[in-house]
Design an enzyme around this catalytic site. Structure first.
Site, PDB file in Angstrom:
ATOM      1  N   GLU A  50       0.776  -1.225  -0.040  1.00  0.00           N
ATOM      2  CA  GLU A  50       0.138  -0.130  -0.104  1.00  0.00           C
ATOM      3  C   GLU A  50       0.769   1.152   0.084  1.00  0.00           C
ATOM      4  OE1 GLU A  50      -4.313   1.567   1.649  1.00  0.00           O
ATOM      5  OE2 GLU A  50      -3.084   0.101   2.878  1.00  0.00           O
ATOM      6  N   TYR A  71       0.131  -7.330  -1.733  1.00  0.00           N
ATOM      7  CA  TYR A  71      -1.130  -6.443  -1.102  1.00  0.00           C
ATOM      8  C   TYR A  71      -2.533  -7.184  -1.706  1.00  0.00           C
ATOM      9  CZ  TYR A  71      -4.002  -2.374   0.343  1.00  0.00           C
ATOM     10  OH  TYR A  71      -4.804  -1.683   0.977  1.00  0.00           O
ATOM     11  N   ASN A 131      -5.022  -9.342   4.308  1.00  0.00           N
ATOM     12  CA  ASN A 131      -6.409  -8.621   4.401  1.00  0.00           C
ATOM     13  C   ASN A 131      -7.308  -9.850   4.960  1.00  0.00           C
ATOM     14  OD1 ASN A 131      -7.131  -5.724   4.255  1.00  0.00           O
ATOM     15  ND2 ASN A 131      -6.285  -5.925   2.081  1.00  0.00           N
ATOM     16  N   ASP A 133      -1.184   2.453  10.060  1.00  0.00           N
ATOM     17  CA  ASP A 133      -2.081   1.544  10.941  1.00  0.00           C
ATOM     18  C   ASP A 133      -1.790   0.295  11.074  1.00  0.00           C
ATOM     19  OD1 ASP A 133      -2.605   1.367   8.521  1.00  0.00           O
ATOM     20  OD2 ASP A 133      -4.831   1.833   8.338  1.00  0.00           O
ATOM     21  N   HIS A 134      -0.697  -0.179  10.455  1.00  0.00           N
ATOM     22  CA  HIS A 134       0.026  -1.547  10.543  1.00  0.00           C
ATOM     23  C   HIS A 134       1.091  -1.485  11.380  1.00  0.00           C
ATOM     24  CE1 HIS A 134      -2.645  -4.046   7.359  1.00  0.00           C
ATOM     25  NE2 HIS A 134      -2.961  -2.906   7.186  1.00  0.00           N
TER      26      HIS A 134
END
Length: 324
Positions: free
Chosen positions: A97, A175, A217, A311-312
């Site tokens: 990302e 991803y 994901n 956020d990861h």
């Protein structure tokens, strides 16, 4: 906030927080001596203490994977990548990302970030500022890099897959498409992407064992996310997505972290909303999936929750250097 993934729904009655407030909030502190082998005694608690895992660079080969959720914003918080290199000394860094456009001059800036590494980027060509992956390989390491899934060109254009071939294994940095807040891409994800990617991994395995890493994901089991019962219809924890992981693991692959840490609650993603990271209301979405034949050689597979900037958080894998 991640445009693709908004994360689990907050608990009823919880107060919201802005992204800026979230970034200012430090993870819950845990003393380093309370973390034997890097695993908190209190399961599932994030920590601000950096853990130095045993690593011998003369005999071992380290891979780090990190979803940076937009590398321009990521690097606006300092240079977390350089901090990662200084502390971890990885041989390979896989990013997901990145959200960098191929025709943007910033692409070269990203490639030049880490002296001593050869950098490769695979950008999304269908939408600007979306998706994308990157790989940094320490200079002097013999390797070749390819992109996408050659047998399934219908998935080209989003910059989601990179493959690095080393002497003893393939490293696939991915991803995986998010199924969307309204699950509008769930069918594509489960009926098209997953089968094609699995076929590709099995094809590679005919030549060498495979390490598949990235933001996949999906939280595979209840232990892999906060509030599993409340997220059965949330992207990343639908029965269809988890069944896809079941199918892949049944086809000769192993979730290395869960194999080594079967009872450890450890997340790798926390929504920016509602102080999720501070409260450790997270998901494990990032993995190192190994060919069964490679698992006996795995020296360590771990999560690094102390690193901020996204956020990861990063995840790590250690293999024998002879494989590289």
């Amino acid at each position: 906030i991640n445009a693709e993934y908004m994360g689990p729904k907050p608990k009823r009655g919880g107060k919201g927080a802005t992204a800026a407030q979230m970034e200012a909030a430090a993870p819950a502190k845990t003393e380093a001596e309370d973390i034997p082998n890097g695993v908190p005694k209190t399961a599932g608690v994030t920590t601000s203490a950096y853990v130095a895992y045993p690593f011998d660079p003369t005999t071992q080969f380290k891979i780090i994977s990190w979803n940076v959720n937009g590398i321009r914003a990521f690097l606006g918080k300092g240079n977390p990548l350089q901090e990662l290199v200084d502390r971890e000394d990885p041989d390979v860094i896989c990013l997901q990302e990145t959200k960098v456009d191929a025709d943007n001059s910033y692409c070269q800036t990203v490639k030049d970030l880490l002296p001593g590494y050869q950098a490769y980027m695979h950008c999304c060509s269908k939408s600007k500022g979306y998706s994308g992956t990157a790989v940094y390989v320490k200079s002097g390491t013999k390797h070749t890099v390819t992109t996408d899934i050659p047998s399934a060109p219908k998935h080209d254009g989003e910059g989601r897959t990179m493959t690095v071939e080393f002497s003893g294994f393939f490293l696939v940095n991915t991803y995986v498409p998010n199924s969307g807040q309204k699950l509008d891409r769930l069918k594509y994800r489960c009926d098209e992407w997953n089968p094609d990617l699995q076929k590709y991994l099995k094809h590679l395995e005919k030549t060498k064992p495979v390490v598949w890493t990235g933001d996949l994901n999906v939280s595979h089991k209840e232990i892999d996310l906060f509030n599993p019962k409340g997220n059965l219809r949330t992207a990343g924890y639908t029965p269809q997505e988890r069944a896809g992981m079941d199918k892949l693991l049944a086809d000769g692959f192993i979730d290395s972290f869960r194999q080594l840490h079967p009872e450890t609650v450890q997340y790798s993603y926390w929504s920016y909303r509602n102080n999720c990271r501070e409260q450790n209301n997270g998901w494990r979405l990032d993995y190192f999936i190994l060919s069964e034949s490679l698992m006996p050689s795995c020296k360590n597979s771990y999560v690094l929750p102390a690193y901020s900037g996204s956020d990861h958080c990063p995840i790590g894998l250690v293999l024998p250097r002879t494989l590289a």
